[in-house]
Design an enzyme around this catalytic site. Structure first.
Site, PDB file in Angstrom:
ATOM      1  N   GLY A  10      -2.856 -76.386  -5.033  1.00  0.00           N
ATOM      2  CA  GLY A  10      -3.120 -77.440  -4.636  1.00  0.00           C
ATOM      3  C   GLY A  10      -4.082 -77.176  -3.480  1.00  0.00           C
ATOM      4  O   GLY A  10      -4.332 -76.164  -2.871  1.00  0.00           O
ATOM      5  N   PHE A  11      -4.626 -78.517  -2.933  1.00  0.00           N
ATOM      6  CA  PHE A  11      -5.590 -78.162  -1.657  1.00  0.00           C
ATOM      7  C   PHE A  11      -4.914 -77.595  -0.497  1.00  0.00           C
ATOM      8  O   PHE A  11      -5.494 -76.430   0.149  1.00  0.00           O
ATOM      9  CB  PHE A  11      -6.302 -79.517  -1.325  1.00  0.00           C
ATOM     10  CG  PHE A  11      -7.003 -79.712   0.046  1.00  0.00           C
ATOM     11  CD1 PHE A  11      -7.699 -78.736   0.336  1.00  0.00           C
ATOM     12  CD2 PHE A  11      -6.691 -80.826   1.034  1.00  0.00           C
ATOM     13  CE1 PHE A  11      -8.487 -78.809   1.663  1.00  0.00           C
ATOM     14  CE2 PHE A  11      -7.220 -80.978   1.994  1.00  0.00           C
ATOM     15  CZ  PHE A  11      -8.205 -79.824   2.521  1.00  0.00           C
ATOM     16  N   ASP A  31       3.425 -73.046  -9.294  1.00  0.00           N
ATOM     17  CA  ASP A  31       2.930 -74.086  -9.647  1.00  0.00           C
ATOM     18  C   ASP A  31       2.921 -74.379 -10.981  1.00  0.00           C
ATOM     19  O   ASP A  31       2.766 -73.240 -12.079  1.00  0.00           O
ATOM     20  CB  ASP A  31       1.456 -74.244  -9.128  1.00  0.00           C
ATOM     21  CG  ASP A  31       1.076 -75.713  -9.057  1.00  0.00           C
ATOM     22  OD1 ASP A  31       1.201 -76.345  -7.985  1.00  0.00           O
ATOM     23  OD2 ASP A  31       0.575 -76.439 -10.129  1.00  0.00           O
ATOM     24  N   GLY A  36      -2.551 -78.555  -9.726  1.00  0.00           N
ATOM     25  CA  GLY A  36      -3.169 -77.512  -9.154  1.00  0.00           C
ATOM     26  C   GLY A  36      -4.261 -76.877  -9.699  1.00  0.00           C
ATOM     27  O   GLY A  36      -4.291 -76.972 -10.976  1.00  0.00           O
ATOM     28  N   LEU A  77       5.437 -77.377  -1.244  1.00  0.00           N
ATOM     29  CA  LEU A  77       4.520 -78.111  -0.907  1.00  0.00           C
ATOM     30  C   LEU A  77       4.158 -78.966  -2.463  1.00  0.00           C
ATOM     31  O   LEU A  77       3.337 -80.258  -2.482  1.00  0.00           O
ATOM     32  CB  LEU A  77       3.129 -77.690  -0.769  1.00  0.00           C
ATOM     33  CG  LEU A  77       2.674 -77.483   0.702  1.00  0.00           C
ATOM     34  CD1 LEU A  77       3.582 -76.358   1.421  1.00  0.00           C
ATOM     35  CD2 LEU A  77       1.399 -76.836   0.996  1.00  0.00           C
ATOM     36  N   TYR A 150       5.306 -93.685  -4.093  1.00  0.00           N
ATOM     37  CA  TYR A 150       4.905 -92.154  -3.496  1.00  0.00           C
ATOM     38  C   TYR A 150       5.709 -92.366  -2.039  1.00  0.00           C
ATOM     39  O   TYR A 150       6.477 -91.413  -1.769  1.00  0.00           O
ATOM     40  CB  TYR A 150       3.263 -92.140  -3.202  1.00  0.00           C
ATOM     41  CG  TYR A 150       3.198 -90.802  -2.603  1.00  0.00           C
ATOM     42  CD1 TYR A 150       3.313 -89.596  -2.913  1.00  0.00           C
ATOM     43  CD2 TYR A 150       2.276 -90.876  -1.203  1.00  0.00           C
ATOM     44  CE1 TYR A 150       3.028 -88.371  -2.553  1.00  0.00           C
ATOM     45  CE2 TYR A 150       2.291 -89.511  -0.624  1.00  0.00           C
ATOM     46  CZ  TYR A 150       2.632 -88.495  -1.106  1.00  0.00           C
ATOM     47  OH  TYR A 150       2.160 -87.193  -0.485  1.00  0.00           O
TER      48      TYR A 150
END
Ligand code: UDP
Length: 326
Positions: A10-11, A31, A36, A77, A150
């Site tokens: 991911g970022f 992941d 991702g 994360l 979320y």
């Protein structure tokens, strides 16, 4: 030190892995590659202290148990992030953000390993008492408004983490405030900064939702990574929640103007109704500003990068890679 980082491609995950490796850490990255991007990890793949395991937490329980036994800190994360995802697939949002977190926390508990869980400023919802302290109320709209899935999912995950902390597991919860920087997703599933930058560089109009007077406190990736690493190190942070964010509040319309100015483009700004972009099950929050005094005291965290400077760095990165698919 040895680390497990979930959501590594991911970022934020990719920047965190790079920073941990730079500090001589050994990193296990996990992941399922559903969101991702493996290309973000490509430069790290050459490092012998970097290892990648593909799959979700639920799919790789046995392999993960072996890895977790050997690590010092778990950075969790892995998440479904991006507002358009919340309104398009709430089931997946809850599944990943709640169920996968529960699965990971069970493993961490059985091996007694420290967890840094990355939550979000979204959990404050539409509370309008600013700035948000970590013990502020969470204020959400109706269940029929999918956007709240979320915030609710991340809140549930926070309760799981806090529950394990009450049992004695070392856990730190971080609430990130609108992270931006090189490598962020600039598709319609990404955040507004990378979206506006890619629109400006492509000579497309910048699409401001609503009246553009809604505000955010955008936080540069390097600041976020520094705070996240500190959370993994400081014993006094365990069992607590911290806001990681910038104190520089800006409206979305001002942001659009600033990005146009920094790109030197004469692009247009157009106003787009929220419903045109997100559909009918969406509601926005008007303002979002963190109180970061707890993070300053305990993590020595301060977002040092002024927005203008962070945007310039981000812009340079996109200029070089434009057309590269980001
Ligand atoms: N936004 C916008 N134009 C876009 C994308 C987003 O005006 O092309 C707005 C969005 O409606 C919200 C703000 O920018 O008010 C921040 O959106 P983002 O998706 O980056 O993150 P959020 O803070 O909403 O999670």
């Amino acid at each position: 030190m040895r680390y497990l980082v979930t959501g590594a491609p991911g970022f934020v995950g990719s920047h965190l892995c790079a920073a941990l490796l730079k500090r001589n850490g050994t990193v296990w990255a996990l992941d399922d590659l559903s969101k991702g991007r493996p290309e973000r990890l490509a430069p790290l793949g050459r490092n012998l202290r970097f290892h990648f395991l593909q799959g979700s937490i639920a799919q790789r329980l046995d392999a993960l148990a072996e890895i977790i036994e050997t690590v010092d800190v778990i950075y969790h994360l892995a998440a479904v992030v991006g507002v358009k995802n919340y309104v398009e697939d709430p089931v997946r949002v809850v599944e990943v953000n709640v169920c996968e977190t529960l699965a990971l926390m069970k493993l961490a508990w059985s091996h007694g390993k420290k967890v840094v869980f990355t939550s979000t400023s979204e959990v404050y919802g539409k509370n309008n008492e600013l700035p948000f302290t970590e013990d502020a109320d969470r204020v959400y709209g109706p269940a029929g408004t999918d956007r709240w899935c979320y915030a609710v999912a991340k809140s549930a995950a926070e309760h799981i983490c806090l529950g394990y902390a009450r049992r004695g597991l070392p856990v730190v919860i971080l609430r990130y405030f609108n992270v931006y920087g090189p490598g962020a997703d600039s598709s319609e599933y990404g955040g507004v900064v990378s979206r506006f930058i890619s629109q400006a560089l492509a000579d497309q109009p910048l699409t401001v939702h609503g009246d553009g007077n809604q505000t955010r406190s955008f936080t540069y990736i390097n600041d976020i990574v520094r705070g996240t690493i500190a959370a993994g190190k400081r014993v006094e942070a365990e069992g607590k929640i911290f806001n990681l964010g910038s104190n520089e509040e800006i409206s979305i319309l001002q942001l659009a103007r600033l990005i146009l100015q920094l790109t030197g483009k004469k692009g247009k700004i157009i106003f787009q109704p929220y419903s045109d972009f997100y559909g009918p099950h969406y509601e926005d929050m008007r303002r979002r500003v963190p109180d970061t005094s707890a993070a300053e005291r305990c993590l020595d965290f301060k977002a040092r990068t002024p927005l203008r400077e962070g945007l310039m760095k981000t812009l340079e990165w996109y200029r070089i890679r434009i057309g590269g698919g980001f």
